[in-house]
Design an enzyme around this catalytic site. Structure first.
Site, mmCIF file in Angstrom:
data_model
loop_
_atom_site.group_PDB
_atom_site.id
_atom_site.type_symbol
_atom_site.label_atom_id
_atom_site.label_comp_id
_atom_site.label_asym_id
_atom_site.label_seq_id
_atom_site.Cartn_x
_atom_site.Cartn_y
_atom_site.Cartn_z
ATOM 1 C CB ILE A 206 -1.124 28.278 -4.181
ATOM 2 C CG1 ILE A 206 -2.646 28.151 -4.104
ATOM 3 C CG2 ILE A 206 -0.519 27.112 -4.979
ATOM 4 C CD1 ILE A 206 -3.156 26.892 -3.438
ATOM 5 C CG HIS A 207 3.963 27.566 -0.140
ATOM 6 N ND1 HIS A 207 2.935 27.465 0.739
ATOM 7 C CD2 HIS A 207 4.997 26.892 0.409
ATOM 8 C CE1 HIS A 207 3.321 26.765 1.786
ATOM 9 N NE2 HIS A 207 4.576 26.397 1.622
ATOM 10 N NE ARG A 208 2.545 22.334 2.167
ATOM 11 C CZ ARG A 208 3.279 21.956 3.187
ATOM 12 N NH1 ARG A 208 4.257 21.105 2.998
ATOM 13 N NH2 ARG A 208 3.029 22.403 4.392
#
Ligand code: UD1
Length: 369
Positions: A206-208
């Site tokens: 998860i990074h957006r």
């Protein structure tokens, strides 16, 4: 001899450029100069990729780190303009949709240097994503648009781009997924290190910005992952952006989580973990596709995807992270999800060769931009 200047800066760009750089080294009439903007600077987000993927050290490192969009992009432009003036490349080569891509495109276009954009034509039709703005502008400013999929070609045609600028080559990430898998299978010891066996875990990333900057979405995702962890162990290499935002909004939560959080990992470890996962849960464009290439079921925690083929062939499902229960239920179902065989929507694994061939043919012609 013609000179190509490649500008890159963020993790997925190192993967994409690695295969094109290799093909460029085999082409005697083209010389490549590599510029690293410094957007990603942590060793495990940058240097490890140069080492594993055998990318020559950048000829220039601009050392521009993190910052708000305007500052980061602006500082990159100032330094890139100086370099473009002193190096005088015949063409600028850019990848994907990051701020490094945009800075390169803006700086070169004002100096009338032709631009080639790898991974052109992708659209999410969500302009709240910084990546969408970056890719629309990069396409506008590029003379050569190397498209990864038929959908990308259609998107460009719909926006009125002339066919003469569009070059259908396939996805360089497919080239990389094929080329490096064998090496990863030999070299990576990540499963032993993490004490896992093939298919006994779920891999998550998860990074957006659209997930990490939205506190509610971030909370939903990690609440769901904690529950999913009881179905099957979740391994999560944590992107620094996500770590910072979790620490900021939910102090102490990371240390109480029972999912297996690890530091960001290199490419070999990543593709090995993907290949052996029972399920992948992600918001990354690259990871979604790698799940498809290796035929692993995938849940994408986003409202839309640019990689619609992964969904059409049944390997990927979009789950907007608007409530934790839905994510959990979809993960339960997805553990048994099985897609169909595909007809190579991402090309034949030779996109990088096609790009170099085309650059060789076109760089001698007068490129309009
Ligand atoms: C960028 C790209 C995104 C891509 C992603 C891959 C843009 C707008 N976004 O997002 O499209 O999918 O790279 O990872 O270009 N940080 C570190 N160490 C680093 C790099 C970043 O700690 O080496 C932290 C900093 O706190 C920084 C934050 O991560 O503020 C965000 O980094 P940034 O490069 O701006 O964007 P990414 O989220 O990585």
């Amino acid at each position: 001899m013609k000179k190509i200047m490649t500008v890159l800066g963020a993790r997925p760009q190192f993967v994409k450029a690695s295969v094109v750089s290799r093909a460029l080294r085999e082409e005697a009439s083209l010389d490549e100069v590599v510029v690293h903007t410094g957007q990603h600077y942590d060793a495990n987000l940058s240097q490890v990729f140069f080492d594993e993927l055998e990318i020559p050290s950048p000829n220039f490192h601009l050392g521009i780190g993190s910052g708000p969009h305007g500052k980061q992009t602006g500082e990159m432009m100032i330094k890139l303009e100086e370099l473009l003036l002193s190096e005088k490349p015949d063409l600028l080569l850019i990848y994907g949709d990051t701020n490094s891509t945009l800075a390169g495109a803006l700086a070169a276009s004002k100096l009338h240097i032709p631009i080639a954009h790898v991974e052109a034509g992708l659209r999410s039709y969500n302009r709240r994503m910084p990546e969408e703005v970056n890719r629309i502008l990069a396409d506008q400013l590029s003379s050569l648009l190397f498209t990864p999929t038929l959908q990308a070609v259609q998107n460009l045609r719909q926006e009125g781009y002339a066919d003469s600028r569009i070059v259908e080559v396939g996805d360089v990430m497919y080239d990389a997924a094929l080329y490096y898998l064998e090496k990863a299978l030999h070299k990576s010891k990540i499963l032993e290190q993490l004490n896992h066996r093939p298919k006994d875990y779920i891999l998550a990333t998860i990074h957006r910005a659209e997930n990490t900057n939205e506190i509610l979405r971030l909370k939903n995702i990690f609440t769901a992952l904690e529950r999913i962890n009881r179905l099957k162990g979740v391994i999560l290499p944590l992107h620094p952006r996500t770590r910072h935002l979790l620490e900021q909004h939910f102090p102490g939560w990371i240390s109480r989580l029972s999912i297996h959080i690890i530091e960001p990992i290199g490419f070999f470890d990543m593709i090995l973990l993907e290949k052996q996962a029972a399920l992948i849960i992600t918001d990354s464009g690259g990871v979604q596709k790698e799940a498809f290439f290796y035929q692993i079921p995938c849940l994408t925690l986003r409202d839309q995807t640019e990689w619609v083929e992964t969904v059409e062939f049944g390997w990927n499902k979009l789950v907007p992270p608007i409530d934790a229960d839905t994510i959990y239920e979809e993960a339960q179902k997805a553990l048994n999800m099985q897609g169909q065989a595909s007809n190579y929507p991402y090309g034949k694994g030779n996109a990088s060769q096609l790009i170099v061939q085309n650059l060789k043919e076109n760089i001698h012609a007068h490129l309009d931009h």
